[in-house]
Design an enzyme around this catalytic site. Structure first.
Site, PDB file in Angstrom:
ATOM      1  N   HIS A  67       0.835  -1.201   0.000  1.00  0.00           N
ATOM      2  CA  HIS A  67       0.000   0.000   0.000  1.00  0.00           C
ATOM      3  C   HIS A  67       0.872   1.254   0.000  1.00  0.00           C
ATOM      4  O   HIS A  67       1.919   1.289   0.647  1.00  0.00           O
ATOM      5  CB  HIS A  67      -0.933   0.012   1.216  1.00  0.00           C
ATOM      6  CG  HIS A  67      -2.086  -0.908   1.061  1.00  0.00           C
ATOM      7  ND1 HIS A  67      -1.977  -2.268   1.183  1.00  0.00           N
ATOM      8  CD2 HIS A  67      -3.383  -0.655   0.756  1.00  0.00           C
ATOM      9  CE1 HIS A  67      -3.156  -2.820   0.967  1.00  0.00           C
ATOM     10  NE2 HIS A  67      -4.021  -1.871   0.710  1.00  0.00           N
ATOM     11  N   GLN A  85      -5.582   6.257  -6.468  1.00  0.00           N
ATOM     12  CA  GLN A  85      -5.730   7.655  -6.877  1.00  0.00           C
ATOM     13  C   GLN A  85      -7.159   8.128  -6.616  1.00  0.00           C
ATOM     14  O   GLN A  85      -7.377   9.182  -6.025  1.00  0.00           O
ATOM     15  CB  GLN A  85      -5.376   7.813  -8.358  1.00  0.00           C
ATOM     16  CG  GLN A  85      -5.644   9.195  -8.926  1.00  0.00           C
ATOM     17  CD  GLN A  85      -4.699  10.247  -8.387  1.00  0.00           C
ATOM     18  OE1 GLN A  85      -3.515   9.982  -8.193  1.00  0.00           O
ATOM     19  NE2 GLN A  85      -5.202  11.440  -8.144  1.00  0.00           N
ATOM     20  N   GLU A  87      -9.420   6.787  -4.582  1.00  0.00           N
ATOM     21  CA  GLU A  87      -9.737   6.743  -3.150  1.00  0.00           C
ATOM     22  C   GLU A  87      -9.120   7.929  -2.404  1.00  0.00           C
ATOM     23  O   GLU A  87      -9.786   8.565  -1.573  1.00  0.00           O
ATOM     24  CB  GLU A  87      -9.255   5.416  -2.565  1.00  0.00           C
ATOM     25  CG  GLU A  87     -10.066   4.235  -3.076  1.00  0.00           C
ATOM     26  CD  GLU A  87      -9.357   2.890  -2.999  1.00  0.00           C
ATOM     27  OE1 GLU A  87      -9.987   1.888  -3.366  1.00  0.00           O
ATOM     28  OE2 GLU A  87      -8.178   2.828  -2.584  1.00  0.00           O
ATOM     29  N   PHE A 119       1.027   3.186   6.868  1.00  0.00           N
ATOM     30  CA  PHE A 119      -0.291   3.391   7.460  1.00  0.00           C
ATOM     31  C   PHE A 119      -1.350   3.091   6.402  1.00  0.00           C
ATOM     32  O   PHE A 119      -1.332   3.662   5.313  1.00  0.00           O
ATOM     33  CB  PHE A 119      -0.399   4.848   7.928  1.00  0.00           C
ATOM     34  CG  PHE A 119      -1.748   5.243   8.433  1.00  0.00           C
ATOM     35  CD1 PHE A 119      -2.231   4.746   9.632  1.00  0.00           C
ATOM     36  CD2 PHE A 119      -2.528   6.141   7.718  1.00  0.00           C
ATOM     37  CE1 PHE A 119      -3.478   5.130  10.116  1.00  0.00           C
ATOM     38  CE2 PHE A 119      -3.772   6.535   8.190  1.00  0.00           C
ATOM     39  CZ  PHE A 119      -4.245   6.026   9.389  1.00  0.00           C
ATOM     40  N   LEU A 121      -5.442   2.909   5.626  1.00  0.00           N
ATOM     41  CA  LEU A 121      -6.752   3.377   6.058  1.00  0.00           C
ATOM     42  C   LEU A 121      -7.666   3.386   4.837  1.00  0.00           C
ATOM     43  O   LEU A 121      -7.234   3.779   3.750  1.00  0.00           O
ATOM     44  CB  LEU A 121      -6.637   4.798   6.632  1.00  0.00           C
ATOM     45  CG  LEU A 121      -7.909   5.445   7.152  1.00  0.00           C
ATOM     46  CD1 LEU A 121      -8.343   4.798   8.461  1.00  0.00           C
ATOM     47  CD2 LEU A 121      -7.682   6.939   7.363  1.00  0.00           C
ATOM     48  N   ALA A 122      -8.884   2.958   4.996  1.00  0.00           N
ATOM     49  CA  ALA A 122      -9.855   3.031   3.898  1.00  0.00           C
ATOM     50  C   ALA A 122     -10.188   4.506   3.686  1.00  0.00           C
ATOM     51  O   ALA A 122     -11.096   5.048   4.311  1.00  0.00           O
ATOM     52  CB  ALA A 122     -11.096   2.209   4.216  1.00  0.00           C
ATOM     53  N   ALA A 123      -9.422   5.151   2.814  1.00  0.00           N
ATOM     54  CA  ALA A 123      -9.521   6.597   2.628  1.00  0.00           C
ATOM     55  C   ALA A 123     -10.923   7.032   2.227  1.00  0.00           C
ATOM     56  O   ALA A 123     -11.381   8.102   2.638  1.00  0.00           O
ATOM     57  CB  ALA A 123      -8.494   7.062   1.593  1.00  0.00           C
TER      58      ALA A 123
END
Length: 178
Positions: A67, A85, A87, A119, A121-123
């Site tokens: 990621h 991009q 997200e 890090f 995270l589901a942006a």
């Protein structure tokens, strides 16, 4: 796309379509293809998640390392995957001012130093104000707990990506399996 179409895909087509459900991990899609036929989105998703869960810690950390940093170098250089991009853009991370971008880069570096992976995270479920707060909060977590949290975020991202691909058919169309 409906589940009948998914189940009829040959190996190459399946990997082309689902190869980035887990960021830059087409091997997972390659393994999941062998589990056809799928009865629906939840069944397909469960096969992706079971693969992740069955990996040793080093493999799970490898998935996390695939990621990109949020608002990081890949974004600045234009080398994000199309999914990442989109997200990061939806979360407002593509239009940060210089101070916010530098703060996020600093937090990303501290996180990577502490945990050995970026890090995650589901942006799409967040926004530009929440990301640095969540990053700072998770920097305080214990490594084992943070690994579980980060993998949970990978699963959220994967769920959203699968739902995007399968569209309206994802929840309503179920295939009867023999």
């Amino acid at each position: 796309m409906d589940m009948v179409k998914v189940n009829s895909m040959d190996f190459g087509e399946f990997v082309d379509v689902f190869g980035n459900i887990v960021e830059k991990c087409p091997l997972i899609a390659a393994a999941v293809w062998s589990q056809r036929p799928f009865s629906g989105l939840e069944d397909l998703e469960n096969h992706f998640f079971a693969f992740i869960d069955a990996l040793p810690r080093s493999g799970q950390e490898g998935i996390l390392r695939c990621h990109p940093d949020l608002a990081g170098r890949d974004l600045q250089q234009g080398t994000l995957t199309a999914e990442s991009q989109r997200e990061q853009s939806q979360a407002g991370l593509t239009s940060l001012d210089t101070d916010d971008r530098l703060r996020l880069q600093q937090l990303n570096a501290q996180y990577r130093e502490r945990f050995g992976f970026p890090f995650v995270l589901a942006a799409r479920l967040s926004d530009r104000a929440t990301v640095p707060r969540e990053l700072a909060r998770r920097l305080q977590c214990q490594p084992e707990s943070e690994l579980r949290t980060a993998l949970g975020e990978v699963k959220k991202i994967s769920h959203l990506r699968l739902t995007d691909l399968l569209g309206a058919h994802s929840h309503s169309a179920r295939v009867e399996l023999p």
